[in-house]
Design a protein around this motif. Structure first.
Motif, PDB file in Angstrom:
ATOM      1  N   ASN A  25     -10.805   3.978 -22.895  1.00  0.00           N
ATOM      2  CA  ASN A  25     -12.163   3.138 -21.358  1.00  0.00           C
ATOM      3  C   ASN A  25     -12.875   4.147 -20.975  1.00  0.00           C
ATOM      4  OD1 ASN A  25     -11.382   0.825 -22.453  1.00  0.00           O
ATOM      5  ND2 ASN A  25      -9.879   0.619 -20.628  1.00  0.00           N
ATOM      6  N   PHE A  26     -14.728   4.180 -20.987  1.00  0.00           N
ATOM      7  CA  PHE A  26     -15.129   6.030 -20.846  1.00  0.00           C
ATOM      8  C   PHE A  26     -16.574   5.497 -20.485  1.00  0.00           C
ATOM      9  CE2 PHE A  26     -13.944  10.986 -20.737  1.00  0.00           C
ATOM     10  CZ  PHE A  26     -14.517  11.128 -19.638  1.00  0.00           C
ATOM     11  N   SER A  27     -17.517   5.026 -20.400  1.00  0.00           N
ATOM     12  CA  SER A  27     -18.593   5.290 -19.653  1.00  0.00           C
ATOM     13  C   SER A  27     -19.167   6.892 -20.616  1.00  0.00           C
ATOM     14  CB  SER A  27     -19.370   5.944 -18.064  1.00  0.00           C
ATOM     15  OG  SER A  27     -20.854   5.819 -18.373  1.00  0.00           O
ATOM     16  N   ARG A  28     -20.469   5.914 -21.448  1.00  0.00           N
ATOM     17  CA  ARG A  28     -20.619   7.147 -22.339  1.00  0.00           C
ATOM     18  C   ARG A  28     -21.645   7.769 -21.867  1.00  0.00           C
ATOM     19  NH1 ARG A  28     -20.287  10.063 -26.782  1.00  0.00           N
ATOM     20  NH2 ARG A  28     -20.577   7.892 -27.827  1.00  0.00           N
ATOM     21  N   GLU A  29     -22.280   7.331 -20.357  1.00  0.00           N
ATOM     22  CA  GLU A  29     -22.934   8.583 -19.460  1.00  0.00           C
ATOM     23  C   GLU A  29     -21.835   9.935 -18.823  1.00  0.00           C
ATOM     24  OE1 GLU A  29     -25.787   7.052 -16.381  1.00  0.00           O
ATOM     25  OE2 GLU A  29     -24.903   5.207 -17.474  1.00  0.00           O
ATOM     26  N   LEU A  30     -20.437   9.196 -18.108  1.00  0.00           N
ATOM     27  CA  LEU A  30     -20.072  10.621 -18.126  1.00  0.00           C
ATOM     28  C   LEU A  30     -18.850  11.107 -19.168  1.00  0.00           C
ATOM     29  CD1 LEU A  30     -18.215   7.740 -15.279  1.00  0.00           C
ATOM     30  CD2 LEU A  30     -20.057   9.320 -15.166  1.00  0.00           C
ATOM     31  N   PHE A  31     -18.744  10.071 -19.659  1.00  0.00           N
ATOM     32  CA  PHE A  31     -17.846  11.353 -21.648  1.00  0.00           C
ATOM     33  C   PHE A  31     -19.513  12.340 -22.141  1.00  0.00           C
ATOM     34  CE2 PHE A  31     -17.700  12.008 -25.597  1.00  0.00           C
ATOM     35  CZ  PHE A  31     -16.502  12.195 -25.609  1.00  0.00           C
ATOM     36  N   ASP A  32     -20.617  12.013 -21.639  1.00  0.00           N
ATOM     37  CA  ASP A  32     -21.427  13.101 -22.144  1.00  0.00           C
ATOM     38  C   ASP A  32     -21.540  14.204 -21.317  1.00  0.00           C
ATOM     39  OD1 ASP A  32     -21.886  12.179 -24.012  1.00  0.00           O
ATOM     40  OD2 ASP A  32     -24.045  11.120 -24.070  1.00  0.00           O
ATOM     41  N   ARG A  33     -20.908  13.863 -19.827  1.00  0.00           N
ATOM     42  CA  ARG A  33     -20.735  13.913 -18.732  1.00  0.00           C
ATOM     43  C   ARG A  33     -19.765  15.342 -18.827  1.00  0.00           C
ATOM     44  NH1 ARG A  33     -22.626  11.759 -13.096  1.00  0.00           N
ATOM     45  NH2 ARG A  33     -24.343  10.037 -13.651  1.00  0.00           N
ATOM     46  N   ASN A  57     -13.521  -3.525 -23.153  1.00  0.00           N
ATOM     47  CA  ASN A  57     -12.572  -2.239 -22.686  1.00  0.00           C
ATOM     48  C   ASN A  57     -10.968  -2.882 -22.904  1.00  0.00           C
ATOM     49  OD1 ASN A  57     -13.911  -0.736 -20.199  1.00  0.00           O
ATOM     50  ND2 ASN A  57     -13.554  -1.998 -18.332  1.00  0.00           N
ATOM     51  N   LYS A  58     -10.576  -1.804 -22.751  1.00  0.00           N
ATOM     52  CA  LYS A  58      -8.547  -1.770 -23.597  1.00  0.00           C
ATOM     53  C   LYS A  58      -8.793  -3.010 -22.258  1.00  0.00           C
ATOM     54  CE  LYS A  58      -8.081   2.224 -23.390  1.00  0.00           C
ATOM     55  NZ  LYS A  58      -7.673   3.421 -23.782  1.00  0.00           N
ATOM     56  N   PRO A  59      -7.419  -3.686 -22.545  1.00  0.00           N
ATOM     57  CA  PRO A  59      -6.643  -4.084 -23.970  1.00  0.00           C
ATOM     58  C   PRO A  59      -7.053  -5.449 -24.503  1.00  0.00           C
ATOM     59  CG  PRO A  59      -5.653  -5.648 -21.949  1.00  0.00           C
ATOM     60  CD  PRO A  59      -6.736  -4.643 -21.595  1.00  0.00           C
ATOM     61  N   ASP A  60      -8.592  -6.012 -24.618  1.00  0.00           N
ATOM     62  CA  ASP A  60      -9.173  -6.602 -25.313  1.00  0.00           C
ATOM     63  C   ASP A  60      -9.399  -6.268 -27.208  1.00  0.00           C
ATOM     64  OD1 ASP A  60     -11.479  -7.973 -27.114  1.00  0.00           O
ATOM     65  OD2 ASP A  60     -12.530  -8.122 -24.462  1.00  0.00           O
ATOM     66  N   PRO A  61      -8.460  -7.135 -27.921  1.00  0.00           N
ATOM     67  CA  PRO A  61      -7.837  -7.301 -28.735  1.00  0.00           C
ATOM     68  C   PRO A  61      -9.428  -6.641 -29.745  1.00  0.00           C
ATOM     69  CG  PRO A  61      -8.416  -8.980 -28.448  1.00  0.00           C
ATOM     70  CD  PRO A  61      -7.920  -8.934 -27.191  1.00  0.00           C
ATOM     71  N   ARG A  62     -10.559  -6.820 -29.091  1.00  0.00           N
ATOM     72  CA  ARG A  62     -11.765  -6.176 -29.987  1.00  0.00           C
ATOM     73  C   ARG A  62     -12.492  -5.170 -30.147  1.00  0.00           C
ATOM     74  NH1 ARG A  62     -16.355  -9.984 -27.070  1.00  0.00           N
ATOM     75  NH2 ARG A  62     -15.046  -8.955 -25.101  1.00  0.00           N
ATOM     76  N   ILE A  63     -11.097  -4.087 -28.588  1.00  0.00           N
ATOM     77  CA  ILE A  63     -11.834  -3.227 -28.943  1.00  0.00           C
ATOM     78  C   ILE A  63     -11.475  -1.992 -30.390  1.00  0.00           C
ATOM     79  CG2 ILE A  63     -10.642  -1.984 -27.341  1.00  0.00           C
ATOM     80  CD1 ILE A  63     -12.758  -0.209 -26.021  1.00  0.00           C
ATOM     81  N   TYR A  64      -9.404  -2.549 -29.955  1.00  0.00           N
ATOM     82  CA  TYR A  64      -9.299  -1.923 -31.207  1.00  0.00           C
ATOM     83  C   TYR A  64      -9.846  -2.172 -32.963  1.00  0.00           C
ATOM     84  CZ  TYR A  64      -6.009  -1.854 -27.630  1.00  0.00           C
ATOM     85  OH  TYR A  64      -5.386  -1.616 -25.931  1.00  0.00           O
ATOM     86  N   ALA A  65     -10.422  -4.088 -32.883  1.00  0.00           N
ATOM     87  CA  ALA A  65     -10.783  -4.350 -34.326  1.00  0.00           C
ATOM     88  C   ALA A  65     -12.394  -3.190 -34.466  1.00  0.00           C
ATOM     89  CB  ALA A  65     -11.436  -5.289 -33.945  1.00  0.00           C
ATOM     90  N   GLU A  68     -11.076  -2.060 -10.130  1.00  0.00           N
ATOM     91  CA  GLU A  68     -12.369  -2.421 -10.881  1.00  0.00           C
ATOM     92  C   GLU A  68     -13.978  -2.614 -11.045  1.00  0.00           C
ATOM     93  OE1 GLU A  68     -10.125  -2.721  -8.079  1.00  0.00           O
ATOM     94  OE2 GLU A  68      -8.213  -4.056  -8.482  1.00  0.00           O
ATOM     95  N   TRP A  69     -14.551  -1.964  -9.944  1.00  0.00           N
ATOM     96  CA  TRP A  69     -15.914  -1.691 -10.089  1.00  0.00           C
ATOM     97  C   TRP A  69     -16.126  -0.692 -11.033  1.00  0.00           C
ATOM     98  CZ3 TRP A  69     -17.574   3.373  -7.856  1.00  0.00           C
ATOM     99  CH2 TRP A  69     -19.132   4.136  -8.123  1.00  0.00           C
ATOM    100  N   HIS A  70     -15.176   0.389 -10.524  1.00  0.00           N
ATOM    101  CA  HIS A  70     -15.773   1.857 -12.361  1.00  0.00           C
ATOM    102  C   HIS A  70     -15.642   0.400 -13.346  1.00  0.00           C
ATOM    103  CE1 HIS A  70     -15.696   5.803 -13.843  1.00  0.00           C
ATOM    104  NE2 HIS A  70     -14.495   5.679 -14.353  1.00  0.00           N
ATOM    105  N   ALA A  71     -14.486   0.225 -13.327  1.00  0.00           N
ATOM    106  CA  ALA A  71     -14.220  -0.386 -14.447  1.00  0.00           C
ATOM    107  C   ALA A  71     -15.524  -1.139 -15.586  1.00  0.00           C
ATOM    108  CB  ALA A  71     -12.888  -1.274 -14.573  1.00  0.00           C
ATOM    109  N   HIS A  72     -16.109  -1.670 -14.481  1.00  0.00           N
ATOM    110  CA  HIS A  72     -17.240  -2.089 -14.992  1.00  0.00           C
ATOM    111  C   HIS A  72     -18.896  -0.964 -15.479  1.00  0.00           C
ATOM    112  CE1 HIS A  72     -17.640  -5.882 -14.037  1.00  0.00           C
ATOM    113  NE2 HIS A  72     -17.074  -5.662 -12.313  1.00  0.00           N
ATOM    114  N   GLN A  73     -18.562   0.811 -14.974  1.00  0.00           N
ATOM    115  CA  GLN A  73     -18.970   1.525 -15.364  1.00  0.00           C
ATOM    116  C   GLN A  73     -18.487   1.423 -17.049  1.00  0.00           C
ATOM    117  OE1 GLN A  73     -20.620   0.188 -12.468  1.00  0.00           O
ATOM    118  NE2 GLN A  73     -19.562   1.420 -12.048  1.00  0.00           N
ATOM    119  N   ASP A  74     -16.968   1.903 -16.981  1.00  0.00           N
ATOM    120  CA  ASP A  74     -16.506   1.876 -18.609  1.00  0.00           C
ATOM    121  C   ASP A  74     -17.674   1.009 -18.889  1.00  0.00           C
ATOM    122  OD1 ASP A  74     -15.057   4.116 -17.078  1.00  0.00           O
ATOM    123  OD2 ASP A  74     -13.614   3.250 -16.931  1.00  0.00           O
ATOM    124  N   ALA A  75     -17.514  -0.279 -19.511  1.00  0.00           N
ATOM    125  CA  ALA A  75     -17.655  -1.294 -19.727  1.00  0.00           C
ATOM    126  C   ALA A  75     -19.114  -1.116 -20.062  1.00  0.00           C
ATOM    127  CB  ALA A  75     -17.447  -2.350 -19.553  1.00  0.00           C
ATOM    128  N   GLY A  76     -20.265  -0.629 -19.956  1.00  0.00           N
ATOM    129  CA  GLY A  76     -20.908   0.490 -20.337  1.00  0.00           C
ATOM    130  C   GLY A  76     -22.116   0.287 -19.217  1.00  0.00           C
TER     131      GLY A  76
END
Length: 203
Positions: free
Chosen positions: A111-119, A142-150, A46-54
């Motif tokens: 579901n990926f942090s931009r910082e971590l994707f760039d690394r 984060n997925k599965p929020d419908p807004r990310i697919y939109a 859950e903690w890491h998911a917050h970084q995934d969400a920005g």
């Protein structure tokens, strides 16, 4: 299959790249039971998911270090050792991805942090072949929020019904279907290959 072939939309973690956070934590907890207890105590996923969400990595580390000061060095070390959490590619899917990308557009939602994707990208440059990619860290969703697919469809002029979403999470697959996409639950490359062929996709 009649009609045009769908447009593939890939997840990254556990579809294209292996994701094993325990691999980057194991040196701190030589015994499996201690590692599992740590992850449960601090709500690691859950903690890491917050970084995934920005949330910035530094902010996430500082926040959890304040909450669990006895584990403070572990939080910082996890992101310092980030690539140890990505122990390689998922067998077989890069060839499918690159073959599809050579024939037409291929998109991604992860579901990926931009910082971590760039690394991560320099070690796995094939991820630069997406025609368009929505990272949760960029949009704060984060997925599965419908807004990310939109966001994918709106950002790249796609219709949900034209997309085929590929993800290893049942929740994320159901989220894609709820917005009108076709979707495949990823288990392994041979099964994905069959699912793509059944929908008229080849590479």
């Amino acid at each position: 299959m009649s009609g045009p072939s769908p447009i593939p939309v890939f997840d990254i973690g556990q579809v294209l790249l292996r994701w094993d956070p325990k691999g980057a934590l194991a040196r701190h907890f030589p015994e499996t039971a201690a590692l599992e207890a740590f992850m449960a105590e601090v709500g690691f996923m859950e903690w890491h998911a917050h970084q995934d969400a920005g949330r910035p990595v530094a902010e996430g580390v500082a926040d959890h270090a304040a909450r669990y000061p006895h584990h403070g060095p572990v939080f910082a070390a996890f992101y310092e050792d980030w690539l140890e959490a990505i122990p390689g590619e998922v067998d077989g899917t890069r060839a499918i991805f690159e073959g599809l990308a050579a024939r037409g557009p291929v998109y991604g939602i992860s579901n990926f942090s931009r910082e971590l994707f760039d690394r991560t990208l320099p070690s796995h440059p094939f991820l630069g072949r997406f025609s368009g990619l929505v990272l949760s860290g960029d949009v704060g969703i984060n997925k599965p929020d419908p807004r990310i697919y939109a966001r994918l469809c709106e950002g790249f002029g796609l219709r949900p019904g034209d997309c085929l979403f590929i993800d290893d999470s049942q929740r994320n697959v159901e989220g894609a279907r709820a917005v009108g996409m076709d979707a495949v639950l990823f288990t392994d490359a041979p099964s994905l290959s069959l699912a793509l062929q059944a929908r008229g996709l080849s590479w």
